[in-house]
Write a protein that holds these residues in place. Structure first.
Motif, PDB file in Angstrom:
ATOM      1  N   LEU A  28       0.825  -1.201   0.000  1.00 35.01           N
ATOM      2  CA  LEU A  28       0.000   0.000   0.000  1.00 35.01           C
ATOM      3  C   LEU A  28       0.866   1.260   0.000  1.00 35.01           C
ATOM      4  CD1 LEU A  28      -2.827   1.180  -0.034  1.00 35.01           C
ATOM      5  CD2 LEU A  28      -2.831   1.035   2.475  1.00 35.01           C
ATOM      6  N   PHE A  29       1.946   1.245   0.773  1.00 29.97           N
ATOM      7  CA  PHE A  29       2.846   2.390   0.791  1.00 29.97           C
ATOM      8  C   PHE A  29       3.409   2.656  -0.612  1.00 29.97           C
ATOM      9  CE2 PHE A  29       7.172   4.146   1.188  1.00 29.97           C
ATOM     10  CZ  PHE A  29       6.856   5.368   1.768  1.00 29.97           C
ATOM     11  N   LEU A  30       3.874   1.607  -1.263  1.00 31.71           N
ATOM     12  CA  LEU A  30       4.433   1.763  -2.609  1.00 31.71           C
ATOM     13  C   LEU A  30       3.380   2.282  -3.593  1.00 31.71           C
ATOM     14  CD1 LEU A  30       6.669  -1.423  -2.828  1.00 31.71           C
ATOM     15  CD2 LEU A  30       7.414   0.952  -2.485  1.00 31.71           C
ATOM     16  N   TYR A  31       2.154   1.788  -3.474  1.00 32.66           N
ATOM     17  CA  TYR A  31       1.086   2.267  -4.358  1.00 32.66           C
ATOM     18  C   TYR A  31       0.746   3.734  -4.069  1.00 32.66           C
ATOM     19  CZ  TYR A  31      -3.461   3.169  -6.303  1.00 32.66           C
ATOM     20  OH  TYR A  31      -4.497   3.750  -6.977  1.00 32.66           O
ATOM     21  N   LEU A  32       0.624   4.059  -2.789  1.00 33.98           N
ATOM     22  CA  LEU A  32       0.243   5.432  -2.431  1.00 33.98           C
ATOM     23  C   LEU A  32       1.340   6.436  -2.791  1.00 33.98           C
ATOM     24  CD1 LEU A  32      -1.483   4.780   1.011  1.00 33.98           C
ATOM     25  CD2 LEU A  32      -2.595   5.327  -1.171  1.00 33.98           C
ATOM     26  N   ARG A  33       2.594   6.039  -2.668  1.00 30.98           N
ATOM     27  CA  ARG A  33       3.713   6.925  -3.041  1.00 30.98           C
ATOM     28  C   ARG A  33       3.856   7.032  -4.545  1.00 30.98           C
ATOM     29  NH1 ARG A  33       5.829  10.721  -2.117  1.00 30.98           N
ATOM     30  NH2 ARG A  33       8.026  10.302  -2.411  1.00 30.98           N
ATOM     31  N   GLY A  34       3.581   5.940  -5.256  1.00 28.96           N
ATOM     32  CA  GLY A  34       3.760   5.908  -6.706  1.00 28.96           C
ATOM     33  C   GLY A  34       2.528   6.387  -7.448  1.00 28.96           C
ATOM     34  N   PRO A  35       1.717   5.453  -7.935  1.00 32.70           N
ATOM     35  CA  PRO A  35       0.564   5.815  -8.769  1.00 32.70           C
ATOM     36  C   PRO A  35      -0.429   6.781  -8.112  1.00 32.70           C
ATOM     37  CG  PRO A  35       0.952   3.463  -8.872  1.00 32.70           C
ATOM     38  CD  PRO A  35       1.882   4.012  -7.830  1.00 32.70           C
ATOM     39  N   ALA A  36      -0.638   6.650  -6.808  1.00 33.70           N
ATOM     40  CA  ALA A  36      -1.605   7.538  -6.142  1.00 33.70           C
ATOM     41  C   ALA A  36      -1.036   8.942  -5.927  1.00 33.70           C
ATOM     42  CB  ALA A  36      -2.050   6.937  -4.804  1.00 33.70           C
ATOM     43  N   GLY A  37       0.279   9.067  -5.895  1.00 34.12           N
ATOM     44  CA  GLY A  37       0.925  10.373  -5.808  1.00 34.12           C
ATOM     45  C   GLY A  37       0.849  11.071  -4.460  1.00 34.12           C
ATOM     46  N   LEU A  38       0.663  10.316  -3.377  1.00 39.00           N
ATOM     47  CA  LEU A  38       0.624  10.938  -2.048  1.00 39.00           C
ATOM     48  C   LEU A  38       2.034  11.194  -1.528  1.00 39.00           C
ATOM     49  CD1 LEU A  38      -2.197   8.895  -0.264  1.00 39.00           C
ATOM     50  CD2 LEU A  38      -2.380  11.115  -1.396  1.00 39.00           C
ATOM     51  N   GLY A  39       2.145  12.117  -0.598  1.00 37.01           N
ATOM     52  CA  GLY A  39       3.422  12.404   0.034  1.00 37.01           C
ATOM     53  C   GLY A  39       3.856  11.244   0.919  1.00 37.01           C
ATOM     54  N   PRO A  40       5.140  11.202   1.295  1.00 38.11           N
ATOM     55  CA  PRO A  40       5.667  10.054   2.039  1.00 38.11           C
ATOM     56  C   PRO A  40       5.035   9.859   3.411  1.00 38.11           C
ATOM     57  CG  PRO A  40       7.307  11.802   1.911  1.00 38.11           C
ATOM     58  CD  PRO A  40       6.182  12.190   1.010  1.00 38.11           C
ATOM     59  N   LEU A  41       4.797  10.924   4.139  1.00 35.94           N
ATOM     60  CA  LEU A  41       4.234  10.767   5.488  1.00 35.94           C
ATOM     61  C   LEU A  41       2.768  10.349   5.442  1.00 35.94           C
ATOM     62  CD1 LEU A  41       5.938  13.721   7.385  1.00 35.94           C
ATOM     63  CD2 LEU A  41       6.626  11.318   7.250  1.00 35.94           C
ATOM     64  N   ALA A  43       1.316   8.732   2.961  1.00 34.93           N
ATOM     65  CA  ALA A  43       1.309   7.361   2.459  1.00 34.93           C
ATOM     66  C   ALA A  43       1.686   6.375   3.559  1.00 34.93           C
ATOM     67  CB  ALA A  43       2.264   7.227   1.278  1.00 34.93           C
ATOM     68  N   LYS A  44       2.700   6.709   4.341  1.00 36.49           N
ATOM     69  CA  LYS A  44       3.139   5.796   5.403  1.00 36.49           C
ATOM     70  C   LYS A  44       2.106   5.710   6.511  1.00 36.49           C
ATOM     71  CE  LYS A  44       5.536   2.804   7.270  1.00 36.49           C
ATOM     72  NZ  LYS A  44       5.394   1.477   6.679  1.00 36.49           N
ATOM     73  N   ALA A  45       1.500   6.821   6.879  1.00 37.40           N
ATOM     74  CA  ALA A  45       0.474   6.794   7.922  1.00 37.40           C
ATOM     75  C   ALA A  45      -0.693   5.903   7.509  1.00 37.40           C
ATOM     76  CB  ALA A  45      -0.007   8.210   8.226  1.00 37.40           C
ATOM     77  N   LEU A  46      -1.146   6.046   6.279  1.00 39.77           N
ATOM     78  CA  LEU A  46      -2.265   5.229   5.798  1.00 39.77           C
ATOM     79  C   LEU A  46      -1.884   3.757   5.687  1.00 39.77           C
ATOM     80  CD1 LEU A  46      -3.721   7.615   3.070  1.00 39.77           C
ATOM     81  CD2 LEU A  46      -4.714   7.084   5.316  1.00 39.77           C
ATOM     82  N   SER A  47      -0.683   3.478   5.193  1.00 36.74           N
ATOM     83  CA  SER A  47      -0.268   2.081   5.066  1.00 36.74           C
ATOM     84  C   SER A  47      -0.035   1.452   6.444  1.00 36.74           C
ATOM     85  CB  SER A  47       0.979   1.950   4.186  1.00 36.74           C
ATOM     86  OG  SER A  47       2.128   2.474   4.814  1.00 36.74           O
TER      87      SER A  47
END
Length: 144
Positions: A28-41, A43-47
């Motif tokens: 999920l982190f990789l998806y949120l950081r990549g294709p979803a385009g979310l910021g690192p924090l 993305a990490k909080a959600l994952s």
């Protein structure tokens, strides 16, 4: 001998739930950081929340399915235990990187992902079995 089998079953179940949760967290982190385009924090909080949810479900319906859940908000306690584990990992990384001056990428991986993960897993295992899941109102005992 029965105690050893109980401990082995508990550890294997806990590890299986943790590995699945780690896979969900990472994917999920990789998806949120990549294709979803979310910021690192973000993305990490959600994952992290997703991983905690998967780990809780795996432990509640697998490893500790025959035990009582402590208190009215077991997921909140489980989440707090996982936050404590994350804090242990960050502390290991901070001590190594900033306190000891071991600043290479390899040192960061060893301190955060190896040493920190091992210590954090111990904290999570202890907290999960003693603070979240109970057997007949008492802490599960395989030591005596």
């Amino acid at each position: 001998m029965v105690r050893h089998r109980l401990l082995r079953r508990e550890l294997l179940g806990f590890a299986a739930a943790g590995l699945l949760a780690y896979a969900v967290d990472l994917a999920l982190f990789l998806y949120l950081r990549g294709p979803a385009g979310l910021g690192p924090l973000t993305a990490k909080a959600l994952s992290f929340v997703a991983g905690c949810t998967v780990a809780y479900a795996g432990n509640a319906h697998g490893t500790y399915r025959d035990t009582r859940v402590r208190g009215p908000r077991p997921y909140a306690m489980f989440f707090a235990v996982n936050l404590a584990g994350a804090a242990v990992q960050l502390l290991c990384l901070a001590v190594s990187h900033y306190g000891l001056g071991l600043t290479s990428q390899r040192a960061d991986i060893v301190s955060g992902a190896v040493v920190g993960m091992a210590l954090a897993t111990g904290v999570r295992f202890w907290g999960t079995r003693t603070l979240v899941f109970r057997d007949a109102g008492r802490v599960r005992s395989w030591t005596g």
